[in-house]
Design an enzyme around this catalytic site. Structure first.
Site, mmCIF file in Angstrom:
data_model
loop_
_atom_site.group_PDB
_atom_site.id
_atom_site.type_symbol
_atom_site.label_atom_id
_atom_site.label_comp_id
_atom_site.label_asym_id
_atom_site.label_seq_id
_atom_site.Cartn_x
_atom_site.Cartn_y
_atom_site.Cartn_z
ATOM 1 N N GLN A 85 -4.539 -5.201 6.988
ATOM 2 C CA GLN A 85 -5.547 -6.077 6.377
ATOM 3 C C GLN A 85 -5.578 -7.458 7.021
ATOM 4 O OE1 GLN A 85 -7.746 -5.158 4.182
ATOM 5 N NE2 GLN A 85 -6.919 -3.122 3.765
ATOM 6 N N LYS A 104 -10.480 -0.662 10.481
ATOM 7 C CA LYS A 104 -10.686 -1.856 9.657
ATOM 8 C C LYS A 104 -11.067 -3.051 10.535
ATOM 9 C CE LYS A 104 -7.184 -0.437 6.301
ATOM 10 N NZ LYS A 104 -7.877 0.146 5.158
ATOM 11 N N CYS A 118 -4.655 2.367 -3.780
ATOM 12 C CA CYS A 118 -3.396 2.860 -3.197
ATOM 13 C C CYS A 118 -2.266 1.863 -3.390
ATOM 14 C CB CYS A 118 -3.546 3.209 -1.712
ATOM 15 S SG CYS A 118 -4.643 4.590 -1.432
ATOM 16 N N HIS A 150 0.874 -1.175 0.000
ATOM 17 C CA HIS A 150 0.000 0.000 0.000
ATOM 18 C C HIS A 150 0.910 1.224 0.000
ATOM 19 C CE1 HIS A 150 -2.839 2.962 1.694
ATOM 20 N NE2 HIS A 150 -3.818 2.126 1.388
ATOM 21 N N ASP A 203 3.054 -4.494 8.093
ATOM 22 C CA ASP A 203 1.830 -3.715 7.958
ATOM 23 C C ASP A 203 0.676 -4.703 8.075
ATOM 24 O OD1 ASP A 203 -0.492 -2.619 6.967
ATOM 25 O OD2 ASP A 203 0.354 -1.968 5.060
#
Lengths: 399, 152
Positions: free
Chosen positions: A196, A219, A357, A116, A193
């Site tokens: 997600q 999220k 993104c 991202h 990261d």
């Protein structure tokens, strides 16, 4: 499950809302909304300041949220949990507080083509500022990482590996445990990261042995504006502060400042207190359901959706590598994703159309954009049935 | 409002088979346009002689709305003076932001099919990308690739 989420009571374009964009932000259950409202109505005060009882109560709830995050990702110590605005700020914090002090011109960091922009641009800024080199692990045709190249990218100048646990565009779950272990053979720290990942399956930062792990509350069915940077204490303690201000100091003279300890050192100013309370409620909510149950539910939907999508003529899924979470990107011959998105929206179906993104990944697959559908705990098979009908309608209308 | 009001046959037709697609070898002006929101890009080449747009072509990728808008724009602009181009730009901008087709005296003509875009504010940029690109190309004195026009 949908009944826990007040947003689904409304009509969208006169039809029930079908929300297939949880990867960009998940909807909020009543439990999260109520916890924040209750906090503002009954316990609100600034934290770590007042000697009065109300402030102590607010502080205790804020720190309880930190402990909830610690348990949720299985960190060793609550001091390893830093509250930030979101994943983006968490990565910027590391780039700033770790990168600027530990990296020198000519040093290298390794990211991947599927990152991202939030895990590209902070490093690009460092490249511009101090002259580091950014290398990327390429993506295979099926949407997995090319790990043979990864091992070749590591040199004696590699100072950090930073990559996503799960691709936000394709849903690919990367084998980060192996990637981390490999970096550690050369004593290279790894930042993950996890934006997600945390909403889809259980994450154990100690088992993964990652050095930094970043994720966002919004999220994970929590509020926006709150997120987490997990960092091993040995790194956080060594790092310089990120922003200066109140709360992050021990003593201040005009020409001499001593800083608070980890994690307060990184939390300048009044934080998003209600956001932290809401995040704890979200963690309690998903924990009560059970992360394994959530994963299984979304896997069933993924299989169901992929089977149906693959029957549509001219439709191509970008990213078929398994394992993956409930995120599917696709393109359809002759139809632009934005037109598909508009037709679906007209039927009350919210999907994402664009580059998500991840412009380098779009370039890798030679597509300007994709349609992305993504599932949450409230998603159902009938949402996917509506999606399939909607795609047929788009093909009819746009051809 | 039905989706057919947005995706009228003429828009689908021009989106699928855009007219004046390609590059002018004897262009006097060229300009790149970019919509960062969706990644759409187009390149416009224009031949201006004595303040008249003698010919223009475009190439690039985009959604049906942006390709059809570029295609119909090239048809409408051929033979127009720079001043007429600016007037038509304003009329088109008014059309896609308000849905108001205005009076019969307008030069809008076929372009009226874009009136439905006003109901979809997120798509206004798709419809106007080519137009902003053309305006920027024509209002420059010199030939050459400068900073791309952005809808943002």
């Amino acid at each position: 499950m949908k009944s826990d989420f007040p947003i689904f009571k409304q009509k969208h374009q006169g039809k029930p809302l079908i929300y297939l964009d949880s990867a960009v932000s998940a909807q909020k259950p009543q439990q999260v909304l109520s916890s924040m409202m209750q906090f503002y109505q009954e316990d609100y005060a600034n934290i770590h300041r007042g000697i009065y009882e109300l402030s102590q109560r607010a502080s205790a709830r804020y720190e309880a949220a930190r402990s909830a995050v610690q348990r949720f990702i299985h960190a060793k110590d609550a001091a390893e949990i830093v509250f930030v605005r979101g994943t983006t700020e968490a990565i910027n914090l590391v780039a700033h507080a770790y990168g600027r002090t530990e990296l020198k011109a000519g040093d290298e960091i390794i990211i991947t083509t599927m990152e991202h922009h939030s895990n590209i641009v902070p490093w690009y800024l460092l490249q511009q500022q101090i002259g580091i080199t950014i290398k990327e692990i390429p993506v295979n045709d099926d949407g997995s990482l090319d790990l043979n190249i990864y091992s070749q990218l590591i040199t004696e100048r590699t100072r950090l590996v930073a990559l996503c646990h799960v691709s936000n565009t394709m849903g690919t779950i990367n084998p980060i445990k192996e990637i981390i272990a490999h970096a550690h053979t050369q004593n290279i720290p790894v930042l993950i990261d996890g934006a997600q990942a945390v909403s889809h399956f259980a994450v154990d930062v100690q088992a993964l042995d990652c050095d930094f792990y970043a994720f966002s509350g919004h999220k994970l069915y929590g509020p926006s504006g709150i997120g987490i940077l997990y960092g091993k204490k040995k790194y956080l303690d060594k790092m310089q502060p990120y922003q200066g201000g109140g709360s992050m100091i021990e003593t201040v003279a005009i020409n001499h400042v001593t800083f608070a300890k980890t994690p307060q050192k990184f939390e300048a100013g009044t934080p998003n207190i209600a956001g932290a309370i809401g995040l704890k409620a979200a963690i309690d909510y998903v924990t009560n359901i059970g992360m394994n149950k959530i994963f299984e539910h979304e896997q069933r939907l993924l299989t169901y959706a992929e089977d149906k999508l693959q029957q549509i003529e001219g439709l191509r899924i970008i990213g078929n590598a398994k394992p993956k979470v409930g995120v599917i990107s696709f393109v359809i011959d002759g139809l632009h994703p934005h037109d598909i998105g508009t037709v679906l929206d007209h039927q009350g179906i919210a999907v994402r159309a664009g580059h998500h993104c991840t412009m380098p990944l779009m370039k890798r697959f030679v597509v300007p954009a994709t349609v992305r559908v993504s599932f949450g705990i409230y998603s159902e098979e009938k949402d996917i049935d509506a999606l399939i009908c909607g795609i047929h309608e788009a093909k009819r209308l746009l051809s | 409002m039905s989706l057919r009001d947005l995706y009228q046959e003429i828009i689908i037709d021009h989106g699928k088979t855009p007219r004046n697609y390609g590059h002018l070898v004897d262009a006097s002006h060229s300009q790149r346009g970019h919509n960062p929101l969706c990644g759409d890009q187009l390149i416009l080449s224009v031949k201006i002689n004595n303040d008249v747009i003698e010919d223009l072509r475009f190439s690039g990728s985009g959604c049906a709305i942006s390709l059809a808008s570029a295609s119909l724009m090239t048809e409408a602009m051929k033979g127009k003076t720079i001043l007429q181009m600016q007037t038509l730009f304003e009329q088109f901008h008014h059309l896609v932001t308000t849905g108001d087709k205005q009076s019969e005296q307008d030069d809008i003509g076929k372009l009226a099919v874009f009136s439905g875009v006003a109901e979809f504010p997120i798509r206004v940029k798709c419809a106007t990308l080519a137009w902003h690109t053309l305006k920027s190309a024509c209002l420059r004195d010199t030939h050459g690739h400068q900073q791309p026009v952005s809808t943002e």
